[in-house]
Design an enzyme around this catalytic site. Structure first.
Site, PDB file in Angstrom:
ATOM      1  N   TYR A 165     -44.889 -23.972 -77.781  1.00 40.34           N
ATOM      2  CA  TYR A 165     -44.086 -24.733 -78.736  1.00 40.34           C
ATOM      3  C   TYR A 165     -43.881 -23.870 -79.986  1.00 40.34           C
ATOM      4  O   TYR A 165     -44.664 -23.894 -80.934  1.00 40.34           O
ATOM      5  CB  TYR A 165     -44.758 -26.055 -79.109  1.00 40.34           C
ATOM      6  N   PRO A 207     -44.130 -39.158 -70.982  1.00 42.27           N
ATOM      7  CA  PRO A 207     -44.640 -40.470 -70.579  1.00 42.27           C
ATOM      8  C   PRO A 207     -43.585 -41.567 -70.614  1.00 42.27           C
ATOM      9  O   PRO A 207     -43.790 -42.628 -70.021  1.00 42.27           O
ATOM     10  CB  PRO A 207     -45.753 -40.749 -71.599  1.00 42.27           C
TER      11      PRO A 207
END
Length: 279
Positions: free
Chosen positions: A56, A203
């Protein structure tokens, strides 16, 4: 109601609803200031598990979290992932699990996160070009040296998990999994059987419109949002699931955290369970 805590590796207690830092902008300016505010608000709301990775921003995300949260409050776990490197003129990411690379990336992560030990370190992907025993052996050595506390894996199959567990203790697995995408159901089952934390990435994902409409209908009945329904479903799906929804907005963060208090009836669960055929 589902238990709100889980012990990773049997001893490291965290709240089950975490935060994924991947989406936080790290460039200087208002976006970065907002990112710092979101990270701090997550901790204020009681989040004790924050997930980041070298990938990231090439470490920029880790540096952002240290800027926002260091010195870290007691009980906060910041977990990071290693095992990818940038290469070529365009800076493409590629898998690289060579022991010397993993060791260097751990040292760099310790520096960026401003810690002497990473309590949970995850291998972002298994590198098929490096023997698994070499990759996990390097992490086992780092654990013996006290630089990492526990070892996790990401995007693994049941077979890979089994092979890895013959080499090291595996404390966590981070695979893609959500209400509408249950491809890794067998991996979840294996983790549940062994008490291994399962951190579903992505999710919350919205698939075809029929499924989306059904989630929206359940949300309307519960005076909740579809995202909250998806997260509550995950929390109730298995006691080893630790969702890590990510956002760069405080209002979305607060919406996500509130999902922990949403109760789905068995009738609601039955309806939601039918939205995806298990793998």
């Amino acid at each position: 109601m589902a238990s709100s805590a889980f012990r990773i590796g049997g001893d490291l207690e965290v709240g089950r609803l975490g935060f994924g830092a991947m989406r936080l902008p790290t460039e200087p300016g208002p976006g970065r200031e907002a990112s710092v505010a979101v990270a701090r608000r997550a901790v204020e709301l009681g989040v004790t598990l924050i997930d980041t990775a070298y990938m990231y921003g090439g470490g920029a995300n880790e540096e952002l979290l240290a800027e926002a949260l260091h010195p870290y409050p007691d009980g906060l776990l910041v977990t990071t992932k290693i095992g990818l490197t940038r290469s070529g003129p365009s800076g493409e990411w590629k898998l690289d699990g060579r022991p010397e690379v993993l060791r260097d990336q751990v040292e760099q992560a310790l520096r960026r996160l401003r810690v002497e030990r990473i309590e949970l370190l995850q291998l972002h992907r298994i590198d098929p070009d490096t023997p698994l025993a070499d990759q996990l052996g390097a992490l086992r050595d780092l654990r013996a040296e006290g630089k990492i506390g526990r070892i996790g894996l990401s995007e693994v199959s049941v077979g890979e998990l089994k092979e890895a567990r013959e080499i090291v203790d595996v404390a966590s697995v981070q695979n893609r999994y959500n209400l509408l995408d249950r491809e890794h159901e067998p991996v979840l089952a294996a983790c549940e059987a062994e008490g291994i934390a399962f951190l579903p990435w992505r999710p919350v994902a919205w698939g075809e419109s029929g499924a989306r409409a059904e989630v929206a209908a359940v949300a309307a009945e519960l005076d909740a949002t579809p995202t909250q329904v998806a997260l509550a479903w995950l929390l109730g799906r298995s006691p080893v699931i630790l969702p890590i929804p990510g956002t760069a907005r405080i209002d979305h963060l607060e919406e996500n955290v509130a999902a922990e208090d949403l109760h789905l009836s068995q009738a609601h669960r039955d309806r939601l369970d039918q939205l995806s055929e298990p793998a």
